[in-house]
Scaffold this active site. Structure first.
Site, PDB file in Angstrom:
ATOM      1  CG  HIS A 192      -4.312  -1.667  -2.185  1.00  0.00           C
ATOM      2  ND1 HIS A 192      -4.806  -0.497  -1.641  1.00  0.00           N
ATOM      3  CD2 HIS A 192      -3.571  -2.245  -1.212  1.00  0.00           C
ATOM      4  CE1 HIS A 192      -4.397  -0.366  -0.410  1.00  0.00           C
ATOM      5  NE2 HIS A 192      -3.631  -1.416  -0.107  1.00  0.00           N
TER       6      HIS A 192
ATOM      7  CB  SER B  29      -0.953  -0.037   1.208  1.00  0.00           C
ATOM      8  OG  SER B  29      -1.903   0.991   1.143  1.00  0.00           O
TER       9      SER B  29
END
Length: 239
Positions: free
Chosen positions: A147, A124
């Protein structure tokens, strides 16, 4: 031989309070200065472990890295002539986006040579942290997860909400693309991948895959990280 003997004496004569202070820094912040080497350099070791804590405190049972500890330390490193370089160790699930980006921007703006090593994972918002350094490595089993920005808390069902998160996502994509060999289009494509994560969007890259995509410079371990950092320090001294 005389130089080696002198360094051995330095180790033996190291003051107990200095050792205690170093151990305390490792225990509390995952940070310390490495200077007992034969390269005559001082390297600051900084680790980002667990979840990056932002403006709200996480539960005491969570392993966290607090950005309010990291930012002042990075400023102190930049202002300290005795520090030659920074080694950044990463094993993080991500965390607060604004705080993670703030740390990444600080790392990227350091004038000292910097090297990052992904151990376990850098997921992330950990991805911008991994690419923020001058040179980056990942261990063979290390993972990187790319993501979209997650929404949490109260969400207002309005166009402005979508625009805000799109803007935040564009900031992350822009930072990643400007600090590695991946294009903005490819980063966004990996973010929006629907084929890999069950009930989710994104892409998981393991070890060599992160290098092949151009996110990370090389696969390697701690010795490779030190070698790369020593090389960058020498180049800076000569330049």
């Amino acid at each position: 031989m005389e130089e080696i003997k002198n360094e051995d004496n330095d180790r033996e004569n190291k003051k107990p309070e200095e050792t205690e202070k170093q151990n305390e820094e490792i225990k509390e912040f995952g940070q310390t200065v490495l200077h007992m080497n034969r390269k005559n350099t001082a390297i600051y070791l900084l680790s980002v472990i667990g979840e990056i804590e932002g403006h709200e405190c996480l539960p005491s049972t969570s392993k966290t890295t607090k950005y309010e500890h990291v930012l002042p330390k990075l400023a102190a490193i930049e202002d300290d002539d005795s520090v030659d370089g920074v080694l950044l160790l990463l094993n993080t699930m991500g965390g607060d986006v604004e705080s993670g980006l703030a740390i990444a921007e600080m790392v990227a703006s350091l004038s000292k040579p910097t090297v990052s090593l992904v151990l376990g994972g850098s997921h992330s918002i950990g991805v911008p942290l991994a690419v923020a350094t001058d040179y980056s490595l990942i261990v063979q089993s290390g993972t990187m997860v790319i993501h979209p920005v997650r929404m949490s808390g109260t969400v207002i069902g309005a166009k402005q909400t979508y625009d805000y998160f799109k803007q935040m996502q564009d900031r992350i994509i822009g930072f990643i693309a400007s600090h590695c060999k991946v294009t903005k289009e490819r980063v966004e494509q990996m973010m929006m991948n629907t084929q890999m994560l069950t009930k989710d969007l994104g892409t998981i890259l393991v070890g060599e895959q992160a290098v092949e995509e151009g996110l990370i410079n090389a696969v390697g371990g701690i010795s490779d990280a030190f070698t790369a950092l020593y090389r960058l320090i020498e180049e800076k001294k000569k330049g």
